[in-house]
Each structure stands twice: as structure tokens, then as C-alpha cells.
Scaffold this motif. Structure first.
Motif, PDB file in Angstrom:
ATOM      1  N   HIS A  71      -7.372  -4.575   6.747  1.00  0.00           N
ATOM      2  CA  HIS A  71      -8.242  -5.628   6.213  1.00  0.00           C
ATOM      3  C   HIS A  71      -8.788  -5.295   4.823  1.00  0.00           C
ATOM      4  O   HIS A  71      -9.929  -5.609   4.486  1.00  0.00           O
ATOM      5  CB  HIS A  71      -9.388  -5.919   7.180  1.00  0.00           C
ATOM      6  N   VAL A  72      -7.943  -4.647   4.021  1.00  0.00           N
ATOM      7  CA  VAL A  72      -8.281  -4.371   2.628  1.00  0.00           C
ATOM      8  C   VAL A  72      -8.003  -5.627   1.796  1.00  0.00           C
ATOM      9  O   VAL A  72      -7.012  -6.327   2.019  1.00  0.00           O
ATOM     10  CB  VAL A  72      -7.438  -3.187   2.096  1.00  0.00           C
ATOM     11  N   THR A  73      -8.865  -5.917   0.838  1.00  0.00           N
ATOM     12  CA  THR A  73      -8.647  -7.061  -0.044  1.00  0.00           C
ATOM     13  C   THR A  73      -7.469  -6.777  -0.974  1.00  0.00           C
ATOM     14  O   THR A  73      -7.424  -5.742  -1.635  1.00  0.00           O
ATOM     15  CB  THR A  73      -9.900  -7.348  -0.891  1.00  0.00           C
ATOM     16  N   ILE A  74      -6.517  -7.700  -1.019  1.00  0.00           N
ATOM     17  CA  ILE A  74      -5.319  -7.546  -1.844  1.00  0.00           C
ATOM     18  C   ILE A  74      -5.178  -8.761  -2.747  1.00  0.00           C
ATOM     19  O   ILE A  74      -5.286  -9.897  -2.287  1.00  0.00           O
ATOM     20  CB  ILE A  74      -4.051  -7.403  -0.983  1.00  0.00           C
ATOM     21  N   MET A  75      -4.959  -8.522  -4.033  1.00  0.00           N
ATOM     22  CA  MET A  75      -4.701  -9.609  -4.975  1.00  0.00           C
ATOM     23  C   MET A  75      -3.418  -9.325  -5.748  1.00  0.00           C
ATOM     24  O   MET A  75      -3.184  -8.203  -6.195  1.00  0.00           O
ATOM     25  CB  MET A  75      -5.865  -9.803  -5.948  1.00  0.00           C
ATOM     26  N   SER A  76      -2.568 -10.340  -5.864  1.00  0.00           N
ATOM     27  CA  SER A  76      -1.369 -10.203  -6.683  1.00  0.00           C
ATOM     28  C   SER A  76      -1.547 -10.979  -7.969  1.00  0.00           C
ATOM     29  O   SER A  76      -2.359 -11.904  -8.056  1.00  0.00           O
ATOM     30  CB  SER A  76      -0.133 -10.721  -5.932  1.00  0.00           C
TER      31      SER A  76
END
Length: 211
Positions: free
Chosen positions: A138-143
């Protein structure tokens, strides 16, 4: 308005502060409190990574400051690069090899991040496996830009909304029919911890949104 590249640091901070003041607070993008007081932001990179996709969000996080209990400005983000190995790799270039980047960590020894930035890049099986692992935590990931392809390849966007660079809409829709491609937007929130941005400066917008 054209802005000179020789902006003074104070001007940069004023611009960032003004921008942040206008942004809504988004509870779903909030990170958990950290025991050491720092929010770890990992930039996951591989061969032919796009420098702008790294530098834009990097500067947003690096230039952000908050006041501590004594009223002193502190930087809340700890930034680092992570890749399949610590071997220097070259970014995307034009008719010549790009910038050489030496990753701070490999996927095996990197500190567990709170936010992951995935720029446009070639990608790798190691990156795909690491993204699956991080997403499960549940780590925040942004591409940014075609970094969305890496998220989709890892299965993080199945049945969810996402966007990417407009030049690659056709390729993305063809390669990932289970992802709901959204066009003509700066960024999209796929779920409570996963975000995708369009090309280049959209990554700056999304980083500001997370901040």
C-alpha cells in the motif's frame, strides 16, 4: 509568460508555496506518519529513463518545506534513486547517450519508500516485480508519461483508470485493454495509492497534488 532558467531559490520557493496554497488536501494521497519524521520518496529508474520525468517531481519534493515545533523550516522528504542494480545507467538521449545516473540503491537493499515515482523508461522484469511488491504494501505510486506502461505491465492498473502521454494512447489501449484509458487530463487517480500522469510537466502537477 517566459520564466528564465536562472531563477533565484527564493523565487522558486515563493512559486511553490503559492501553488501549494491553492491545492486541495486529498486524504487518499496522505502517507502514514514516520518514526524518523521523513517521508521517503524513491525514484525507480532503468535504462533510457527520461530526465525531465525525474527532475520535475524531484524538485517539487526537494523544494517543499514545513515548519517544525520551533518554527524552523525543515525538508520533510528524503529522496533517492533505486534500480535493478547500482551500476551506472544512461538516461534517454538525442543522437548521443544521455546523462549517466548512478542509482543510490538496488531493489534488494532500498529502504521501504512511502512514495514511488516511476518515470518514462525502458523498464525491466526486476522493476515489475518490485512494483508489485511495493503496491501490495500500500505504498503510494505515481507514474509520469509512459511510466504508466510499467505500472500496467505489473498489473497495477487492471480494471482501473489511467492516463499516459498522448502520443502513446493507441499503444497503451492496444497493449492493456483491461485498463480504462482516460484522455485529455493531467493526471488520474487509479485507486487510493496509485496515480498516473500525462507527459513531462504533468508529473510536476501530480507531485504537487501529492504534496
Amino acid at each position: 509568460m517566459r520564466v528564465s532558467n536562472r531563477r533565484e531559490p527564493a523565487v522558486k520557493h515563493l512559486i511553490l508555496a503559492a501553488t501549494l496554497a491553492m491545492l486541495p488536501i486529498v486524504g487518499s494521497a496522505a502517507t502514514k506518519p514516520l518514526s524518523n519524521g521523513m517521508i521517503k520518496v524513491a525514484f525507480a529508474i532503468s535504462k533510457h529513463v527520461n530526465v525531465m520525468d525525474v527532475a520535475g517531481p524531484w524538485e517539487v519534493f526537494a523544494d517543499t518545506s514545513v515548519k517544525d515545533a520551533q518554527g524552523k523550516d525543515i525538508a520533510p522528504y528524503e529522496l533517492y534513486t533505486v534500480a535493478a542494480s547500482k551500476t551506472p545507467l544512461q538516461s534517454a538521449g538525442a543522437n548521443h547517450p544521455g546523462l549517466t545516473i548512478t542509482p543510490d540503491y538496488d531493489f534488494a537493499d532500498a529502504p521501504t519508500p512511502d512514495i514511488v515515482v516511476v518515470p518514462a523508461q525502458h523498464g525491466s522484469s526486476e522493476l515489475e516485480a518490485w512494483l508489485k511488491k511495493i503496491h501490495a504494501q500500500h505504498v503510494t505510486i505515481m507514474s509520469v508519461c509512459t511510466g504508466a506502461f510499467n505500472l500496467a505491465q505489473a498489473g497495477l492498473l487492471d480494471g482501473k483508470q489511467a492516463t499516459t502521454h498522448h502520443w502513446y494512447f493507441g499503444n497503451f489501449a492496444r497493449d492493456f485493454p483491461d485498463v480504462k484509458l482516460v484522455k485529455d487530463v493531467r493526471y488520474v487517480q487509479a485507486d487510493s495509492v496509485t496515480f498516473t500522469a500525462g507527459g513531462l510537466t504533468s508529473g510536476v502537477d501530480l507531485a504537487l497534488h501529492l504534496v
